[in-house]
Structures are given as C-alpha cells and as structure tokens.
Design a protein around this motif. Structure first.
Motif, PDB file in Angstrom:
ATOM      1  N   UNK A   1       0.846  -1.193   0.000  1.00 22.30           N
ATOM      2  CA  UNK A   1       0.000   0.000   0.000  1.00 22.30           C
ATOM      3  C   UNK A   1       0.881   1.243   0.000  1.00 22.30           C
ATOM      4  N   UNK A   2       0.329   2.326  -0.500  1.00 22.16           N
ATOM      5  CA  UNK A   2       1.077   3.574  -0.583  1.00 22.16           C
ATOM      6  C   UNK A   2       0.263   4.694   0.058  1.00 22.16           C
ATOM      7  N   UNK A   3       0.799   5.367   1.101  1.00 24.35           N
ATOM      8  CA  UNK A   3       2.073   5.064   1.762  1.00 24.35           C
ATOM      9  C   UNK A   3       1.971   3.816   2.635  1.00 24.35           C
ATOM     10  N   UNK A   4       3.110   3.320   3.080  1.00 21.38           N
ATOM     11  CA  UNK A   4       3.161   2.102   3.882  1.00 21.38           C
ATOM     12  C   UNK A   4       2.336   2.274   5.142  1.00 21.38           C
ATOM     13  N   UNK A   5       1.628   1.216   5.507  1.00 19.09           N
ATOM     14  CA  UNK A   5       0.785   1.164   6.698  1.00 19.09           C
ATOM     15  C   UNK A   5      -0.350   2.188   6.653  1.00 19.09           C
ATOM     16  N   UNK A   6      -0.857   2.463   5.449  1.00 18.73           N
ATOM     17  CA  UNK A   6      -1.958   3.423   5.314  1.00 18.73           C
ATOM     18  C   UNK A   6      -3.327   2.762   5.341  1.00 18.73           C
ATOM     19  N   UNK A   7      -3.373   1.456   5.658  1.00 21.21           N
ATOM     20  CA  UNK A   7      -4.658   0.812   5.887  1.00 21.21           C
ATOM     21  C   UNK A   7      -5.039  -0.213   4.839  1.00 21.21           C
ATOM     22  N   UNK A   8      -6.042  -1.045   5.173  1.00 21.82           N
ATOM     23  CA  UNK A   8      -6.426  -2.148   4.286  1.00 21.82           C
ATOM     24  C   UNK A   8      -7.063  -1.708   2.976  1.00 21.82           C
ATOM     25  N   UNK A   9      -7.776  -0.581   2.973  1.00 22.15           N
ATOM     26  CA  UNK A   9      -8.387  -0.125   1.718  1.00 22.15           C
ATOM     27  C   UNK A   9      -7.295   0.348   0.751  1.00 22.15           C
ATOM     28  N   UNK A  10      -6.294   1.029   1.278  1.00 18.87           N
ATOM     29  CA  UNK A  10      -5.156   1.412   0.444  1.00 18.87           C
ATOM     30  C   UNK A  10      -4.446   0.174  -0.086  1.00 18.87           C
ATOM     31  N   UNK A  11      -4.362  -0.870   0.729  1.00 19.64           N
ATOM     32  CA  UNK A  11      -3.769  -2.119   0.280  1.00 19.64           C
ATOM     33  C   UNK A  11      -4.570  -2.759  -0.829  1.00 19.64           C
ATOM     34  N   UNK A  12      -5.884  -2.741  -0.693  1.00 15.70           N
ATOM     35  CA  UNK A  12      -6.757  -3.271  -1.745  1.00 15.70           C
ATOM     36  C   UNK A  12      -6.551  -2.516  -3.050  1.00 15.70           C
ATOM     37  N   UNK A  13      -6.465  -1.211  -2.961  1.00 17.35           N
ATOM     38  CA  UNK A  13      -6.280  -0.396  -4.162  1.00 17.35           C
ATOM     39  C   UNK A  13      -4.963  -0.748  -4.857  1.00 17.35           C
ATOM     40  N   UNK A  14      -3.904  -0.948  -4.074  1.00 23.12           N
ATOM     41  CA  UNK A  14      -2.620  -1.327  -4.661  1.00 23.12           C
ATOM     42  C   UNK A  14      -2.721  -2.681  -5.346  1.00 23.12           C
ATOM     43  N   UNK A  15      -3.443  -3.607  -4.731  1.00 23.29           N
ATOM     44  CA  UNK A  15      -3.604  -4.933  -5.317  1.00 23.29           C
ATOM     45  C   UNK A  15      -4.412  -4.876  -6.613  1.00 23.29           C
ATOM     46  N   UNK A  16      -5.460  -4.074  -6.629  1.00 23.15           N
ATOM     47  CA  UNK A  16      -6.291  -3.958  -7.830  1.00 23.15           C
ATOM     48  C   UNK A  16      -5.474  -3.410  -8.997  1.00 23.15           C
ATOM     49  N   UNK A  17      -4.516  -2.558  -8.719  1.00 25.21           N
ATOM     50  CA  UNK A  17      -3.620  -2.075  -9.779  1.00 25.21           C
ATOM     51  C   UNK A  17      -2.890  -3.232 -10.454  1.00 25.21           C
ATOM     52  N   UNK A  18      -2.656  -4.320  -9.718  1.00 28.62           N
ATOM     53  CA  UNK A  18      -1.966  -5.481 -10.268  1.00 28.62           C
ATOM     54  C   UNK A  18      -2.903  -6.397 -11.055  1.00 28.62           C
ATOM     55  N   UNK A  19      -4.172  -6.008 -11.144  1.00 34.34           N
ATOM     56  CA  UNK A  19      -5.167  -6.783 -11.896  1.00 34.34           C
ATOM     57  C   UNK A  19      -5.700  -5.984 -13.082  1.00 34.34           C
ATOM     58  N   UNK A  20      -4.940  -4.977 -13.498  1.00 34.02           N
ATOM     59  CA  UNK A  20      -5.427  -4.042 -14.516  1.00 34.02           C
ATOM     60  C   UNK A  20      -5.667  -4.700 -15.869  1.00 34.02           C
ATOM     61  N   UNK A  21      -5.049  -5.845 -16.109  1.00 36.36           N
ATOM     62  CA  UNK A  21      -5.233  -6.529 -17.383  1.00 36.36           C
ATOM     63  C   UNK A  21      -6.430  -7.453 -17.403  1.00 36.36           C
ATOM     64  N   UNK A  22      -7.132  -7.584 -16.277  1.00 34.44           N
ATOM     65  CA  UNK A  22      -8.261  -8.508 -16.171  1.00 34.44           C
ATOM     66  C   UNK A  22      -9.582  -7.767 -16.319  1.00 34.44           C
ATOM     67  N   UNK A  23     -10.562  -8.450 -16.863  1.00 35.80           N
ATOM     68  CA  UNK A  23     -11.876  -7.849 -17.070  1.00 35.80           C
ATOM     69  C   UNK A  23     -12.666  -7.725 -15.785  1.00 35.80           C
TER      70      UNK A  23
END
Length: 225
Positions: free
Chosen positions: A77-99
């Motif tokens: 997550x960005x910034x570090x330790x900014x919470x689970x929703x920020x972590x989810x957002x970072x993870x979703x960025x890694x799924x940008x090629x999926x429908x």
C-alpha cells in the motif's frame, strides 16, 4: 489465461504481537499467508493470480505461491501502513489486465484456518462448480453472531474498482479508510450474504494476539493428517 484471482491483505504492524509481521509467522511449517493462499488456490482452481499485499519473505518463493498455474505478485500500500483499503487499491492495480467480470477473493493474511470449502461457499458456487446465482454482487459471509467478515468475501473485479473509486479521499487516495467504509458504499442489491457454515467462526478467525496464534496452531494440528 487467468480468470480468477485472490487478494491477500498481509500488511499491518502486528502491534498486539510485539510488532512482528504476523502473516509470515509459521504454523506447522507454513506461514499464515501461505495457508490462506493455499485455500484460495484450491477454491479458485488453476490458473489463478494471487496478489499479496505485504512485506517480502522467503515463504513467497515456495509452495503454494510457486506451483504451476499460480501467478504470484507482491505489492505494498502507498504510503506504507496506510490501511487495508489502500492495500486493496494497490492490489487492484496489479489486476489491470483482467476484465471486470473476474471473481476476486478478498482475504485476510492472518486467517490460517480458512478452507477451500468455505471459500467455494463464499464464491457462491454449487457443489458441481456451477456459477453463483448473482455474479454481479459481492458475496460475503457472516459469523454466528451476524458479523460480516470484511476480509473473507468474493468481489466482481469491476465492482471492486468502482467502489474503491467512490470512497477515495479528498487527496485522491485511500489513506486511513476502513473496510467498513468500503462495504458501506455498496447498495443492498450489490451485497449477498452467504449463510454461515458449521464451524465458520473458527475458520474466519484472525490472529491478533499470542492466544489467537496458539488457538490457530492447535486448530491446524487437529486437521492435519
């Protein structure tokens, strides 16, 4: 081609366990986040993608993260330790090629007693692997007290992207936002609660304290052949 994915939120500071990176703690030879990943992979089937939001560790270079058909990505997550929703957002960025129709399991990295059976139930599939009745809704599960488990749910990726954008803060980020806020953004028709299975309380219990860790170790040992 990957048609399913899981996001494992394995960050946090483990303050109640003395500041250790608790998802990397070993239980009967496997880290907690590896146990979560194993259950997710068995529920999703292959091929699938596992996105781990958390620190680097040697466990990520071993099974189940490295088995054939599993694509494992680590992010923070960005910034570090900014919470689970920020972590989810970072993870979703890694799924940008999926429908947007792709099913994504959203799971806690400190829930080592999750099972593939429970996660298939969360996905809403029939015993024969048939699709859920409503594939456009978020599928969550409640414990016996009626508490919705925010980090044991199946999200259509498109719904997750949209909902994350709707809860962005004024600065355009997710700093400090809670999962309750994220789920609160969903219209009632967009959230389906799966009925609880027997033993669900133990299965979805997370590890916050030394007592929780000991309980989880006993539960894993009891179910390991």
């Amino acid at each position: 081609m990957v048609s399913r994915a899981a996001i494992i939120i394995a960050g946090g500071q483990g303050s109640r366990l003395g500041g250790v990176d608790k998802p990397q703690l070993s239980i009967n030879g496997l880290s907690m986040r590896a146990r979560v990943a194993g259950a997710a992979i068995a529920a999703l089937g292959l091929p699938c993608r596992i996105v781990v939001v958390g620190a680097e560790g040697s466990d990520l270079r071993a099974a189940p993260f490295t088995i054939d058909g599993v694509e494992t990505i680590r992010t923070l997550e960005e910034p570090r330790f900014s919470g689970p929703v920020a972590g989810l957002a970072a993870a979703v960025d890694e799924l940008s090629d999926l429908g947007g129709e792709v099913d994504v399991l959203v799971l806690g990295g400190d829930m080592p007693t999750l099972s593939a059976e429970l996660l298939q139930h969360v996905l809403g599939e029939g015993a024969d692997g048939s699709a859920p009745a409503d594939s456009t809704a978020v599928r969550g599960i409640e414990d016996s007290s009626g508490h919705l488990q925010f980090l044991c749910a199946a999200w259509p990726l498109g719904v997750l992207r949209t909902t994350l954008n709707e809860v962005r803060g004024n600065g355009g980020d997710w700093m400090g936002l809670s999962l309750r806020r994220l789920y609160g953004q969903l219209a009632p028709a967009r959230l389906t609660i799966r009925p609880a299975l027997d033993g669900v309380d133990d299965a979805v219990s997370d590890v916050d304290t030394a007592e929780d860790l000991q309980r989880a170790r006993i539960a894993v040992e009891r179910t390991t052949p």
